[in-house]
Design a protein around this motif. Sequence first.
Motif, PDB file in Angstrom:
ATOM      1  N   LEU A   1       0.832  -1.204   0.000  1.00 56.88           N
ATOM      2  CA  LEU A   1       0.000   0.000   0.000  1.00 56.88           C
ATOM      3  C   LEU A   1       0.868   1.257   0.000  1.00 56.88           C
ATOM      4  CD1 LEU A   1      -2.834  -1.113   2.413  1.00 56.88           C
ATOM      5  CD2 LEU A   1      -3.145  -0.346   0.041  1.00 56.88           C
ATOM      6  N   ALA A   2       1.953   1.247   0.753  1.00 55.82           N
ATOM      7  CA  ALA A   2       2.858   2.409   0.777  1.00 55.82           C
ATOM      8  C   ALA A   2       3.469   2.636  -0.600  1.00 55.82           C
ATOM      9  CB  ALA A   2       3.950   2.204   1.828  1.00 55.82           C
ATOM     10  N   VAL A   3       3.845   1.565  -1.281  1.00 57.44           N
ATOM     11  CA  VAL A   3       4.415   1.685  -2.632  1.00 57.44           C
ATOM     12  C   VAL A   3       3.370   2.225  -3.599  1.00 57.44           C
ATOM     13  CG1 VAL A   3       5.320   0.371  -4.587  1.00 57.44           C
ATOM     14  CG2 VAL A   3       6.183  -0.080  -2.281  1.00 57.44           C
ATOM     15  N   VAL A   4       2.151   1.692  -3.526  1.00 53.29           N
ATOM     16  CA  VAL A   4       1.077   2.149  -4.423  1.00 53.29           C
ATOM     17  C   VAL A   4       0.760   3.617  -4.158  1.00 53.29           C
ATOM     18  CG1 VAL A   4      -1.371   1.872  -4.997  1.00 53.29           C
ATOM     19  CG2 VAL A   4       0.108  -0.134  -4.822  1.00 53.29           C
ATOM     20  N   GLU A   5       0.677   4.009  -2.884  1.00 56.01           N
ATOM     21  CA  GLU A   5       0.414   5.409  -2.546  1.00 56.01           C
ATOM     22  C   GLU A   5       1.475   6.328  -3.142  1.00 56.01           C
ATOM     23  OE1 GLU A   5      -1.770   5.858   1.686  1.00 56.01           O
ATOM     24  OE2 GLU A   5       0.166   4.810   1.766  1.00 56.01           O
ATOM     25  N   ALA A   6       2.731   5.932  -3.030  1.00 55.63           N
ATOM     26  CA  ALA A   6       3.818   6.753  -3.573  1.00 55.63           C
ATOM     27  C   ALA A   6       3.730   6.843  -5.095  1.00 55.63           C
ATOM     28  CB  ALA A   6       5.168   6.180  -3.154  1.00 55.63           C
ATOM     29  N   ARG A   7       3.391   5.747  -5.736  1.00 54.85           N
ATOM     30  CA  ARG A   7       3.285   5.765  -7.200  1.00 54.85           C
ATOM     31  C   ARG A   7       2.118   6.622  -7.661  1.00 54.85           C
ATOM     32  NH1 ARG A   7       3.914  -0.067  -9.675  1.00 54.85           N
ATOM     33  NH2 ARG A   7       4.060   1.204 -11.557  1.00 54.85           N
ATOM     34  N   VAL A   8       0.985   6.533  -6.955  1.00 51.95           N
ATOM     35  CA  VAL A   8      -0.171   7.371  -7.304  1.00 51.95           C
ATOM     36  C   VAL A   8       0.180   8.843  -7.093  1.00 51.95           C
ATOM     37  CG1 VAL A   8      -2.537   7.972  -6.644  1.00 51.95           C
ATOM     38  CG2 VAL A   8      -1.905   5.577  -6.954  1.00 51.95           C
ATOM     39  N   ALA A   9       0.853   9.159  -6.002  1.00 56.40           N
ATOM     40  CA  ALA A   9       1.261  10.546  -5.749  1.00 56.40           C
ATOM     41  C   ALA A   9       2.197  11.037  -6.845  1.00 56.40           C
ATOM     42  CB  ALA A   9       1.927  10.666  -4.381  1.00 56.40           C
ATOM     43  N   GLY A  10       3.116  10.194  -7.285  1.00 57.15           N
ATOM     44  CA  GLY A  10       4.016  10.564  -8.375  1.00 57.15           C
ATOM     45  C   GLY A  10       3.271  10.834  -9.665  1.00 57.15           C
ATOM     46  N   LEU A  11       2.277  10.006  -9.957  1.00 57.19           N
ATOM     47  CA  LEU A  11       1.465  10.203 -11.156  1.00 57.19           C
ATOM     48  C   LEU A  11       0.685  11.509 -11.060  1.00 57.19           C
ATOM     49  CD1 LEU A  11       0.526   9.011 -13.855  1.00 57.19           C
ATOM     50  CD2 LEU A  11      -1.213   7.736 -12.589  1.00 57.19           C
TER      51      LEU A  11
ATOM     52  N   LEU B   1       1.435  14.173  -9.275  1.00 54.02           N
ATOM     53  CA  LEU B   1       2.360  15.300  -9.396  1.00 54.02           C
ATOM     54  C   LEU B   1       2.816  15.501 -10.841  1.00 54.02           C
ATOM     55  CD1 LEU B   1       4.451  14.800  -6.151  1.00 54.02           C
ATOM     56  CD2 LEU B   1       2.759  16.596  -6.632  1.00 54.02           C
ATOM     57  N   GLY B   2       2.970  14.418 -11.572  1.00 54.88           N
ATOM     58  CA  GLY B   2       3.329  14.534 -12.983  1.00 54.88           C
ATOM     59  C   GLY B   2       2.242  15.224 -13.796  1.00 54.88           C
ATOM     60  N   VAL B   3       0.993  14.886 -13.506  1.00 54.66           N
ATOM     61  CA  VAL B   3      -0.131  15.535 -14.198  1.00 54.66           C
ATOM     62  C   VAL B   3      -0.215  17.000 -13.772  1.00 54.66           C
ATOM     63  CG1 VAL B   3      -2.640  15.576 -14.491  1.00 54.66           C
ATOM     64  CG2 VAL B   3      -1.416  13.397 -14.544  1.00 54.66           C
ATOM     65  N   MET B   4      -0.083  17.247 -12.470  1.00 57.13           N
ATOM     66  CA  MET B   4      -0.159  18.626 -11.983  1.00 57.13           C
ATOM     67  C   MET B   4       0.938  19.508 -12.579  1.00 57.13           C
ATOM     68  SD  MET B   4      -1.214  18.135  -7.969  1.00 57.13           S
ATOM     69  CE  MET B   4      -1.342  19.902  -7.638  1.00 57.13           C
ATOM     70  N   ALA B   5       2.106  18.925 -12.843  1.00 55.28           N
ATOM     71  CA  ALA B   5       3.225  19.692 -13.376  1.00 55.28           C
ATOM     72  C   ALA B   5       2.937  20.266 -14.763  1.00 55.28           C
ATOM     73  CB  ALA B   5       4.486  18.824 -13.423  1.00 55.28           C
ATOM     74  N   VAL B   6       2.007  19.657 -15.466  1.00 55.45           N
ATOM     75  CA  VAL B   6       1.692  20.129 -16.819  1.00 55.45           C
ATOM     76  C   VAL B   6       0.255  20.636 -16.918  1.00 55.45           C
ATOM     77  CG1 VAL B   6       3.421  18.659 -17.921  1.00 55.45           C
ATOM     78  CG2 VAL B   6       1.085  17.789 -17.609  1.00 55.45           C
ATOM     79  N   ALA B   7      -0.357  20.988 -15.780  1.00 55.08           N
ATOM     80  CA  ALA B   7      -1.772  21.343 -15.768  1.00 55.08           C
ATOM     81  C   ALA B   7      -2.032  22.835 -15.580  1.00 55.08           C
ATOM     82  CB  ALA B   7      -2.490  20.544 -14.681  1.00 55.08           C
ATOM     83  N   ASP B   8      -1.081  23.668 -15.956  1.00 52.63           N
ATOM     84  CA  ASP B   8      -1.325  25.112 -15.882  1.00 52.63           C
ATOM     85  C   ASP B   8      -2.552  25.514 -16.693  1.00 52.63           C
ATOM     86  OD1 ASP B   8       0.833  25.532 -14.205  1.00 52.63           O
ATOM     87  OD2 ASP B   8       2.208  26.020 -15.842  1.00 52.63           O
ATOM     88  N   ASP B   9      -2.789  24.790 -17.781  1.00 53.04           N
ATOM     89  CA  ASP B   9      -3.948  25.107 -18.621  1.00 53.04           C
ATOM     90  C   ASP B   9      -5.267  24.882 -17.889  1.00 53.04           C
ATOM     91  OD1 ASP B   9      -3.245  22.376 -18.675  1.00 53.04           O
ATOM     92  OD2 ASP B   9      -4.238  22.054 -20.592  1.00 53.04           O
TER      93      ASP B   9
END
Length: 90
Positions: free
Chosen positions: A45-55, A57-65
Amino acid sequence: MTALPVPQHPILGCLADLERALDDASDAQPVCLSTSEKAEAMRRLAVVEARVAGLRLGVMAVADDVAEATGARDVAAWFSHHALTEPDAA
């Protein structure tokens, strides 16, 4: 003439799969897990949580639009308003 299905972006497909899997597991009772299964579940669960958070953050990084299109100050403000608020509380 039949319309061709619009392919779903892999990120949205992944999220749909995660939501379905979480729905499937929602009635499972963790008390029924053995000690070693509980340890494994907590680690995974800790690994999955970290991977979801990474995903996310990746989407948020390109979501200025998204922020611009909705008049939000920035992506963090949009996220705080839309994702961190309970639907009934908004």
